[in-house]
Design a protein around this motif. Structure first.
Motif, mmCIF file in Angstrom:
data_model
loop_
_atom_site.group_PDB
_atom_site.id
_atom_site.type_symbol
_atom_site.label_atom_id
_atom_site.label_comp_id
_atom_site.label_asym_id
_atom_site.label_seq_id
_atom_site.Cartn_x
_atom_site.Cartn_y
_atom_site.Cartn_z
ATOM 1 N N ALA A 52 43.460 53.451 36.018
ATOM 2 C CA ALA A 52 43.173 53.707 37.429
ATOM 3 C C ALA A 52 42.466 52.518 38.080
ATOM 4 C CB ALA A 52 42.322 54.963 37.573
ATOM 5 N N VAL A 53 41.649 51.808 37.307
ATOM 6 C CA VAL A 53 40.885 50.679 37.848
ATOM 7 C C VAL A 53 41.766 49.443 38.032
ATOM 8 C CG1 VAL A 53 39.062 49.014 37.253
ATOM 9 C CG2 VAL A 53 38.646 51.466 37.015
ATOM 10 N N PHE A 54 42.681 49.222 37.107
ATOM 11 C CA PHE A 54 43.486 47.990 37.124
ATOM 12 C C PHE A 54 44.133 47.692 38.479
ATOM 13 C CE2 PHE A 54 47.420 45.605 36.239
ATOM 14 C CZ PHE A 54 46.836 44.437 35.763
ATOM 15 N N PRO A 55 44.834 48.656 39.112
ATOM 16 C CA PRO A 55 45.460 48.313 40.398
ATOM 17 C C PRO A 55 44.449 48.088 41.525
ATOM 18 C CG PRO A 55 46.097 50.545 39.684
ATOM 19 C CD PRO A 55 45.207 49.973 38.648
ATOM 20 N N ARG A 56 43.221 48.517 41.341
ATOM 21 C CA ARG A 56 42.198 48.337 42.376
ATOM 22 C C ARG A 56 41.481 46.992 42.273
ATOM 23 N NH1 ARG A 56 39.066 54.161 42.208
ATOM 24 N NH2 ARG A 56 40.886 55.482 42.413
ATOM 25 N N LEU A 57 41.674 46.278 41.182
ATOM 26 C CA LEU A 57 40.954 45.024 40.965
ATOM 27 C C LEU A 57 41.148 43.987 42.077
ATOM 28 C CD1 LEU A 57 41.222 44.417 37.123
ATOM 29 C CD2 LEU A 57 39.206 45.036 38.452
ATOM 30 N N PRO A 58 42.362 43.789 42.601
ATOM 31 C CA PRO A 58 42.501 42.765 43.645
ATOM 32 C C PRO A 58 41.653 43.039 44.891
ATOM 33 C CG PRO A 58 44.648 43.316 42.740
ATOM 34 C CD PRO A 58 43.666 44.303 42.172
ATOM 35 N N ARG A 59 41.302 44.299 45.144
ATOM 36 C CA ARG A 59 40.500 44.636 46.329
ATOM 37 C C ARG A 59 39.016 44.786 46.001
ATOM 38 N NH1 ARG A 59 44.670 47.901 45.950
ATOM 39 N NH2 ARG A 59 43.447 49.776 45.580
ATOM 40 N N LEU A 60 38.655 44.536 44.758
ATOM 41 C CA LEU A 60 37.283 44.735 44.305
ATOM 42 C C LEU A 60 36.349 43.713 44.932
ATOM 43 C CD1 LEU A 60 35.369 46.198 42.264
ATOM 44 C CD2 LEU A 60 35.858 44.311 40.707
ATOM 45 N N GLU A 61 35.188 44.204 45.346
ATOM 46 C CA GLU A 61 34.132 43.325 45.861
ATOM 47 C C GLU A 61 32.885 43.531 45.024
ATOM 48 O OE1 GLU A 61 33.528 43.917 50.023
ATOM 49 O OE2 GLU A 61 35.632 43.633 50.491
ATOM 50 N N GLY A 62 32.068 42.504 44.927
ATOM 51 C CA GLY A 62 30.796 42.649 44.232
ATOM 52 C C GLY A 62 30.776 42.115 42.816
ATOM 53 N N GLY A 63 31.848 41.473 42.368
ATOM 54 C CA GLY A 63 31.857 40.871 41.040
ATOM 55 C C GLY A 63 31.680 41.888 39.928
ATOM 56 N N ALA A 64 30.896 41.510 38.911
ATOM 57 C CA ALA A 64 30.697 42.356 37.729
ATOM 58 C C ALA A 64 29.969 43.647 38.083
ATOM 59 C CB ALA A 64 29.928 41.584 36.651
ATOM 60 N N ALA A 65 28.993 43.561 38.967
ATOM 61 C CA ALA A 65 28.260 44.775 39.368
ATOM 62 C C ALA A 65 29.186 45.734 40.107
ATOM 63 C CB ALA A 65 27.065 44.411 40.249
ATOM 64 N N GLY A 66 30.015 45.205 40.986
ATOM 65 C CA GLY A 66 30.975 46.041 41.701
ATOM 66 C C GLY A 66 31.973 46.675 40.751
ATOM 67 N N LEU A 67 32.372 45.916 39.742
ATOM 68 C CA LEU A 67 33.305 46.446 38.747
ATOM 69 C C LEU A 67 32.676 47.600 37.975
ATOM 70 C CD1 LEU A 67 36.009 46.161 37.086
ATOM 71 C CD2 LEU A 67 34.559 44.983 35.442
ATOM 72 N N ARG A 68 31.437 47.427 37.508
ATOM 73 C CA ARG A 68 30.774 48.500 36.771
ATOM 74 C C ARG A 68 30.660 49.763 37.620
ATOM 75 N NH1 ARG A 68 27.826 44.154 34.718
ATOM 76 N NH2 ARG A 68 26.199 44.417 36.276
ATOM 77 N N THR A 69 30.316 49.579 38.895
ATOM 78 C CA THR A 69 30.209 50.731 39.786
ATOM 79 C C THR A 69 31.565 51.419 39.926
ATOM 80 O OG1 THR A 69 28.381 49.723 41.003
ATOM 81 C CG2 THR A 69 29.594 51.479 42.120
ATOM 82 N N LEU A 70 32.617 50.636 40.128
ATOM 83 C CA LEU A 70 33.955 51.209 40.257
ATOM 84 C C LEU A 70 34.359 51.928 38.974
ATOM 85 C CD1 LEU A 70 36.714 51.618 41.619
ATOM 86 C CD2 LEU A 70 37.351 49.342 40.755
#
Length: 180
Positions: A52-70
């Protein structure tokens, strides 16, 4: 969970090696969180979280912290969905010792290793849902207060309060259990 912003950026750009590094850094915490929440298939659900996260990665903001939150937002939602599903359709399997080919360590070894962890998890079941989620996300998920607040849809002060009250409740429960 040592994850650099550059790895997240490269994974978002489609680099499979970077996505593997990202997965290797975050997946063990997600798996531990889902196991602690008692989901039926934590390994499978961990895979679903990253699918579920993989397709959202291009729109991710916040770097590593944003990724952990997502990632933990998705994991938390999936864990809640699993609990709801089990409440609607409880499954019961009869135990058939003749078909049980598992090999395990001695009962003594298992008991010594898991006594405290099992006791703590059992006591956590006696916390309120929000307190349990806050404590698990902070301790097992290793999320910051801000990340936990994002996952839970609450403010940072609310998460602080939930965590503080949850840990105090656990301390009282453990003290009471120790007195018995």
């Amino acid at each position: 969970m040592d994850l650099r912003d550059e790895v997240v950026r490269d994974a978002a750009a489609g680099d499979p090696h970077a996505f593997r590094l990202l997965y290797d850094a975050v997946a063990p915490r997600v798996l531990a969180y889902l196991r602690a929440r008692g989901v039926d298939d934590p390994e499978g659900l961990t895979s679903e979280v990253f699918l579920a996260v993989f397709p959202r990665l291009p729109r991710l903001e916040g770097g590593a912290a944003g990724l952990r939150t997502l990632v933990f937002s998705v994991a938390h939602a999936r864990a809640v969905d699993d609990v709801r599903r089990r409440q609607r359709h409880p499954v019961s399997y009869p135990y058939e010792p003749d078909h049980d080919d598992r090999v395990v360590a001695s009962a003594e070894h298992h008991a010594v290793e898991s006594l405290e962890a099992g006791r703590a998890l059992a006591l956590m079941d006696r916390l309120g849902e929000d307190q349990r989620a806050a404590v698990m996300l902070r301790i097992i998920g290793d999320l910051t207060l801000e990340e936990t607040a994002g996952v839970m849809g609450k403010t940072v002060p609310a998460v602080k309060q939930l965590q503080r009250r949850g840990l105090e409740h656990l301390r009282r429960l453990m003290t009471a259990e120790g007195a018995r």
